[in-house]
Design a protein around this motif. Structure first.
Motif, PDB file in Angstrom:
ATOM      1  N   ARG A 129       8.478  34.104 -13.404  1.00  0.00           N
ATOM      2  CA  ARG A 129       8.363  35.011 -12.396  1.00  0.00           C
ATOM      3  C   ARG A 129       9.412  35.386 -11.961  1.00  0.00           C
ATOM      4  NH1 ARG A 129       4.598  34.902 -14.745  1.00  0.00           N
ATOM      5  NH2 ARG A 129       2.376  34.626 -13.970  1.00  0.00           N
ATOM      6  N   THR A 130      10.638  34.504 -12.036  1.00  0.00           N
ATOM      7  CA  THR A 130      12.191  35.004 -11.778  1.00  0.00           C
ATOM      8  C   THR A 130      12.995  34.658 -12.896  1.00  0.00           C
ATOM      9  OG1 THR A 130      11.634  34.105  -9.637  1.00  0.00           O
ATOM     10  CG2 THR A 130      13.757  34.555  -9.957  1.00  0.00           C
TER      11      THR A 130
ATOM     12  N   GLY B  22       8.454  40.780 -12.734  1.00  0.00           N
ATOM     13  CA  GLY B  22       8.800  39.630 -11.492  1.00  0.00           C
ATOM     14  C   GLY B  22      10.570  39.926 -11.231  1.00  0.00           C
ATOM     15  N   ARG B  23      11.023  39.014 -10.439  1.00  0.00           N
ATOM     16  CA  ARG B  23      12.300  39.247  -9.601  1.00  0.00           C
ATOM     17  C   ARG B  23      13.332  39.035 -10.876  1.00  0.00           C
ATOM     18  NH1 ARG B  23      12.443  35.069  -5.339  1.00  0.00           N
ATOM     19  NH2 ARG B  23      14.027  36.263  -4.450  1.00  0.00           N
ATOM     20  N   ARG B  24      14.528  39.755 -10.837  1.00  0.00           N
ATOM     21  CA  ARG B  24      15.843  39.411 -11.690  1.00  0.00           C
ATOM     22  C   ARG B  24      16.861  39.260 -10.524  1.00  0.00           C
ATOM     23  NH1 ARG B  24      13.972  44.941 -12.680  1.00  0.00           N
ATOM     24  NH2 ARG B  24      11.617  44.643 -13.335  1.00  0.00           N
ATOM     25  N   LEU B  25      17.646  38.228 -11.268  1.00  0.00           N
ATOM     26  CA  LEU B  25      18.928  37.851 -10.101  1.00  0.00           C
ATOM     27  C   LEU B  25      20.022  37.583 -11.088  1.00  0.00           C
ATOM     28  CD1 LEU B  25      16.683  35.456  -7.836  1.00  0.00           C
ATOM     29  CD2 LEU B  25      18.057  37.591  -7.072  1.00  0.00           C
TER      30      LEU B  25
ATOM     31  N   GLU C 163      17.657  42.450  -8.410  1.00  0.00           N
ATOM     32  CA  GLU C 163      17.358  42.365  -7.015  1.00  0.00           C
ATOM     33  C   GLU C 163      18.537  42.187  -6.172  1.00  0.00           C
ATOM     34  OE1 GLU C 163      15.302  39.024  -4.087  1.00  0.00           O
ATOM     35  OE2 GLU C 163      14.003  39.579  -5.859  1.00  0.00           O
TER      36      GLU C 163
ATOM     37  N   HIS D 271      17.164  32.452  -2.213  1.00  0.00           N
ATOM     38  CA  HIS D 271      16.245  33.436  -2.660  1.00  0.00           C
ATOM     39  C   HIS D 271      14.872  32.695  -3.012  1.00  0.00           C
ATOM     40  CE1 HIS D 271      19.185  36.499  -3.359  1.00  0.00           C
ATOM     41  NE2 HIS D 271      20.199  35.602  -3.940  1.00  0.00           N
TER      42      HIS D 271
END
Length: 248
Positions: free
Chosen positions: A30-31, A126-129, A153, A179
């Motif tokens: 999810r990340t 999902g999230r991307r960092l 993000e 995060h």
């Protein structure tokens, strides 16, 4: 799908992806966490040699020594402390912000738009960092030139980690807290194998991104296709890997 991990010298120029027999998958992720330097761009862009040269020049100016001696000291510091900055902070009390501003003052002309990578990252669910040992300004400038900045993000830089660099566990712990990332639901993409030890240990799916050809400006151990338990996947083409292995 499994394949052996060949030595870097045997990896073909064409896109190639290798999977450990017991590799963790991506279905639960999810990340999505990406290193920046030499991960989101290739060495052909000429970014890292400039940074490396700027670090040498900084050491030369600080110590009042010639560039050859400064390069030798820089590499000694790198091997002993993990980063030259950490050494200079510990032994000479330098201002880390001044250091990062200096070493990241580079020419971005060689960085090209990478539409394939941008498309693949944008499709990740999902999230991307970005998690980098560099500065936020540097990461945003590079990602902007590649055309991928808007797909992330946030950027977590060395200052956010209180100047504790990867692979120190503290850097990852600070990132996870900032995060609220669940490591068992995350994937990490990195170009240096030792930086994947902690992520894998805490539950992340790990991918090592290596160059298609050796970069003479970097040490060989930083570019090896390392077949060790903390590496789930190896690729020499990140955009293709995300499209074919992750299925985006």
């Amino acid at each position: 799908m499994t394949a052996p991990f060949p030595p870097l010298s045997r990896i073909p120029a064409a896109p190639a992806h290798f999977v450990a027999p017991d590799a963790r998958g991506f279905g639960h992720v999810r990340t999505w966490i990406f290193d920046l330097d030499n991960t989101l761009y290739s060495h052909e862009s000429g970014v890292w040699p400039q940074i490396d040269d700027r670090i040498t020049l900084y050491v030369s100016n600080l110590m009042g020594i010639d560039l050859l001696s400064a390069r030798a000291l820089q590499k000694y510091y790198y091997h002993r402390y993990g980063t030259t900055l950490r050494a200079l902070m510990s032994e000479h009390g330098i201002d880390p912000y001044d250091f990062m501003d200096f070493v990241h003052d580079i020419d971005h002309a060689g960085i090209e738009l990478n539409e394939a990578l941008g498309t693949a990252i944008a499709r990740l669910p999902g999230r991307r960092l970005i998690l980098t040992n560099g500065s936020r300004r540097h990461a945003e400038a590079i990602a902007g030139k590649i055309g991928i900045l808007d797909h992330f993000e946030d950027v977590f830089d060395l200052a956010d980690a209180n100047f504790t660099p990867k692979p120190d566990r503290g850097a990852y712990e600070a990132f996870l807290r900032r995060h609220t990332v669940v490591p068992q639901e995350a994937a990490m993409f990195e170009d240096i194998a030792k930086n994947l030890v902690v992520p894998h240990d805490i539950g992340m799916t790990t991918t090592l991104v290596i160059p298609k050809s050796l970069d003479p400006g970097r040490e060989r151990f930083e570019q090896e296709a390392v077949a060790e338990p903390h590496v789930d996947y190896i690729t020499n083409d990140l955009a293709s890997f995300l499209a074919t292995m992750v299925g985006v």
